[in-house]
Design a protein around this motif. Sequence first.
Motif, PDB file in Angstrom:
ATOM      1  N   UNK A   1     -11.857   5.080  -3.705  1.00 59.68           N
ATOM      2  CA  UNK A   1     -10.656   4.146  -3.623  1.00 59.68           C
ATOM      3  C   UNK A   1     -10.810   3.435  -2.057  1.00 59.68           C
ATOM      4  N   UNK A   2     -10.597   2.293  -2.078  1.00 58.89           N
ATOM      5  CA  UNK A   2     -10.671   1.417  -0.867  1.00 58.89           C
ATOM      6  C   UNK A   2      -9.423   0.879  -0.448  1.00 58.89           C
ATOM      7  N   UNK A   3      -8.757   1.646   0.762  1.00 51.43           N
ATOM      8  CA  UNK A   3      -7.409   1.530   0.985  1.00 51.43           C
ATOM      9  C   UNK A   3      -7.444  -0.165   1.489  1.00 51.43           C
ATOM     10  N   UNK A   4      -6.305  -0.678   1.416  1.00 53.89           N
ATOM     11  CA  UNK A   4      -5.970  -2.045   2.136  1.00 53.89           C
ATOM     12  C   UNK A   4      -6.497  -2.031   3.713  1.00 53.89           C
ATOM     13  N   UNK A   5      -6.784  -3.314   3.989  1.00 52.77           N
ATOM     14  CA  UNK A   5      -7.033  -3.151   5.804  1.00 52.77           C
ATOM     15  C   UNK A   5      -5.943  -3.750   6.264  1.00 52.77           C
ATOM     16  N   UNK A   6      -5.285  -4.904   5.570  1.00 47.64           N
ATOM     17  CA  UNK A   6      -4.255  -5.558   6.285  1.00 47.64           C
ATOM     18  C   UNK A   6      -3.027  -5.795   5.222  1.00 47.64           C
ATOM     19  N   UNK A   7      -2.486  -4.879   4.637  1.00 48.98           N
ATOM     20  CA  UNK A   7      -1.499  -4.915   3.754  1.00 48.98           C
ATOM     21  C   UNK A   7      -0.289  -5.600   4.350  1.00 48.98           C
ATOM     22  N   UNK A   8       0.724  -6.236   3.286  1.00 48.21           N
ATOM     23  CA  UNK A   8       1.961  -6.719   3.933  1.00 48.21           C
ATOM     24  C   UNK A   8       2.810  -5.806   4.050  1.00 48.21           C
ATOM     25  N   UNK A   9       2.822  -4.562   3.556  1.00 46.62           N
ATOM     26  CA  UNK A   9       3.768  -3.690   3.516  1.00 46.62           C
ATOM     27  C   UNK A   9       2.811  -2.314   3.457  1.00 46.62           C
ATOM     28  N   UNK A  10       3.379  -1.338   4.328  1.00 46.89           N
ATOM     29  CA  UNK A  10       2.620   0.092   4.011  1.00 46.89           C
ATOM     30  C   UNK A  10       3.595   0.948   3.994  1.00 46.89           C
ATOM     31  N   UNK A  11       3.775   1.722   2.732  1.00 46.07           N
ATOM     32  CA  UNK A  11       5.005   2.728   2.495  1.00 46.07           C
ATOM     33  C   UNK A  11       4.220   4.054   2.816  1.00 46.07           C
ATOM     34  N   UNK A  12       4.617   4.784   3.367  1.00 51.58           N
ATOM     35  CA  UNK A  12       4.251   6.271   3.537  1.00 51.58           C
ATOM     36  C   UNK A  12       5.157   7.179   2.561  1.00 51.58           C
ATOM     37  N   UNK A  13       4.662   7.233   1.513  1.00 53.80           N
ATOM     38  CA  UNK A  13       5.498   7.806   0.311  1.00 53.80           C
ATOM     39  C   UNK A  13       5.494   9.389   0.472  1.00 53.80           C
ATOM     40  N   UNK A  14       4.549  10.090   1.316  1.00 58.68           N
ATOM     41  CA  UNK A  14       4.765  11.670   1.499  1.00 58.68           C
ATOM     42  C   UNK A  14       5.816  11.746   2.671  1.00 58.68           C
TER      43      UNK A  14
ATOM     44  N   UNK B   1       1.057  -1.194  -0.080  1.00 57.05           N
ATOM     45  CA  UNK B   1      -0.009   0.000   0.045  1.00 57.05           C
ATOM     46  C   UNK B   1       0.991   1.275   0.130  1.00 57.05           C
ATOM     47  N   UNK B   2       0.756   1.918  -0.842  1.00 56.05           N
ATOM     48  CA  UNK B   2       1.627   3.262  -1.079  1.00 56.05           C
ATOM     49  C   UNK B   2       0.406   4.269  -0.814  1.00 56.05           C
ATOM     50  N   UNK B   3       0.895   4.591   0.537  1.00 46.97           N
ATOM     51  CA  UNK B   3      -0.162   5.467   1.309  1.00 46.97           C
ATOM     52  C   UNK B   3       0.215   6.920   1.137  1.00 46.97           C
ATOM     53  N   UNK B   4      -0.576   7.768   0.456  1.00 54.65           N
ATOM     54  CA  UNK B   4      -0.121   9.015   0.320  1.00 54.65           C
ATOM     55  C   UNK B   4      -1.460   9.766   0.342  1.00 54.65           C
ATOM     56  N   UNK B   5      -1.731  10.990   1.032  1.00 53.00           N
ATOM     57  CA  UNK B   5      -2.896  11.808   1.197  1.00 53.00           C
ATOM     58  C   UNK B   5      -3.175  12.202   0.058  1.00 53.00           C
ATOM     59  N   UNK B   6      -4.563  12.163  -0.198  1.00 47.19           N
ATOM     60  CA  UNK B   6      -5.069  12.720  -1.632  1.00 47.19           C
ATOM     61  C   UNK B   6      -4.648  14.183  -1.837  1.00 47.19           C
ATOM     62  N   UNK B   7      -4.402  14.811  -0.831  1.00 43.43           N
ATOM     63  CA  UNK B   7      -4.176  16.309  -1.118  1.00 43.43           C
ATOM     64  C   UNK B   7      -2.601  16.446  -1.690  1.00 43.43           C
ATOM     65  N   UNK B   8      -1.561  15.486  -1.237  1.00 44.80           N
ATOM     66  CA  UNK B   8      -0.463  15.286  -1.581  1.00 44.80           C
ATOM     67  C   UNK B   8      -0.382  14.757  -3.022  1.00 44.80           C
ATOM     68  N   UNK B   9      -1.513  13.927  -3.305  1.00 43.41           N
ATOM     69  CA  UNK B   9      -1.208  13.326  -4.627  1.00 43.41           C
ATOM     70  C   UNK B   9      -1.835  14.329  -5.904  1.00 43.41           C
ATOM     71  N   UNK B  10      -2.715  15.127  -5.138  1.00 44.52           N
ATOM     72  CA  UNK B  10      -3.127  16.176  -6.237  1.00 44.52           C
ATOM     73  C   UNK B  10      -2.079  17.393  -6.345  1.00 44.52           C
ATOM     74  N   UNK B  11      -1.333  17.559  -5.304  1.00 49.12           N
ATOM     75  CA  UNK B  11      -0.213  18.678  -5.506  1.00 49.12           C
ATOM     76  C   UNK B  11       0.751  18.115  -6.350  1.00 49.12           C
TER      77      UNK B  11
END
Length: 199
Positions: A165-178, A130-140
Motif C-alpha cells: 500500500x503506497x500511502x499518499x504523499x500530499x493528500x488534500x485531507x488526512x483523517x486519523x481514523x484511529x 487519506x484514511x490513515x490508520x495503522x495496520x495493527x489497528x486495521x487488523x484488530x
Amino acid sequence: MTKATNITWHATTITKEDRRLKKGHGSCVLWFTGLSGSGKSTIANAVSSELFRQGITEYVLDGDNIRHGLNKDLGFSDHDRTENIRRIGEVAKLFVDSGALVTTAFISPFRSDRAQVRELFQDGEFIEVFIDCPLEECERRDPKQLYVKARRGEIKDFTGINSPYEAPERPEITVRSDQLTVEESVKQIFGYLQDKNII
C-alpha cells in the motif's frame, strides 16, 4: 480486443457550471484511500449522509458494490487493480460533471493509479482523503476477517500483507481514523469543503 477509433466526444447543451449553479453548490470527488478496515466506507457513507441531509446532491461509489457489477470481471492482480481504479475514475468524472459530490471508498493502493485519476479532473475537483490508520489497528478491527485469511495464505495479493500500500504523499485531507470518531472525521472533511467553497 479491438478498440473503437471512430468515436467523438459530444458536448452537452447543459454544462457542469450550469448544473452547479442550479444546485447551489460545487461538485467534486472525495477519493477515500486507505487500508482495508481503516474506515473508508464508514466515513464516506457518513459524509454522504450528511451531504444528503443538507440537500446536497451526492453519491457513494463503494469498492465492494462496484465489483458486483461494473467491475465484476476484474480480480486483484496489479493489472486488474489498476483497471478497477481507472474505471471508477471515469465514472466519478461523470458524477462530477453532473454537479454531484461523489465519495469513493477504494483501497486504491498505488500512487500512480490515483495520480492517473487525478489527471481526469480540473483543479480542485479531485480531493484525496487519506484514511490513515495503522495496520495493527486495521487488523484488530478486521470486520470481514480478511486479514486473518490473508495471514493464513487463503487470500493472495492482499494489500498490507502480501501486496503493498503506497500511502499518499500530499493528500488534500488526512483523517486519523484511529484517533477520531466518525463524527469528528466528518466534521474535518466538511471543514475542508466549506473552506474551498464547494458547499
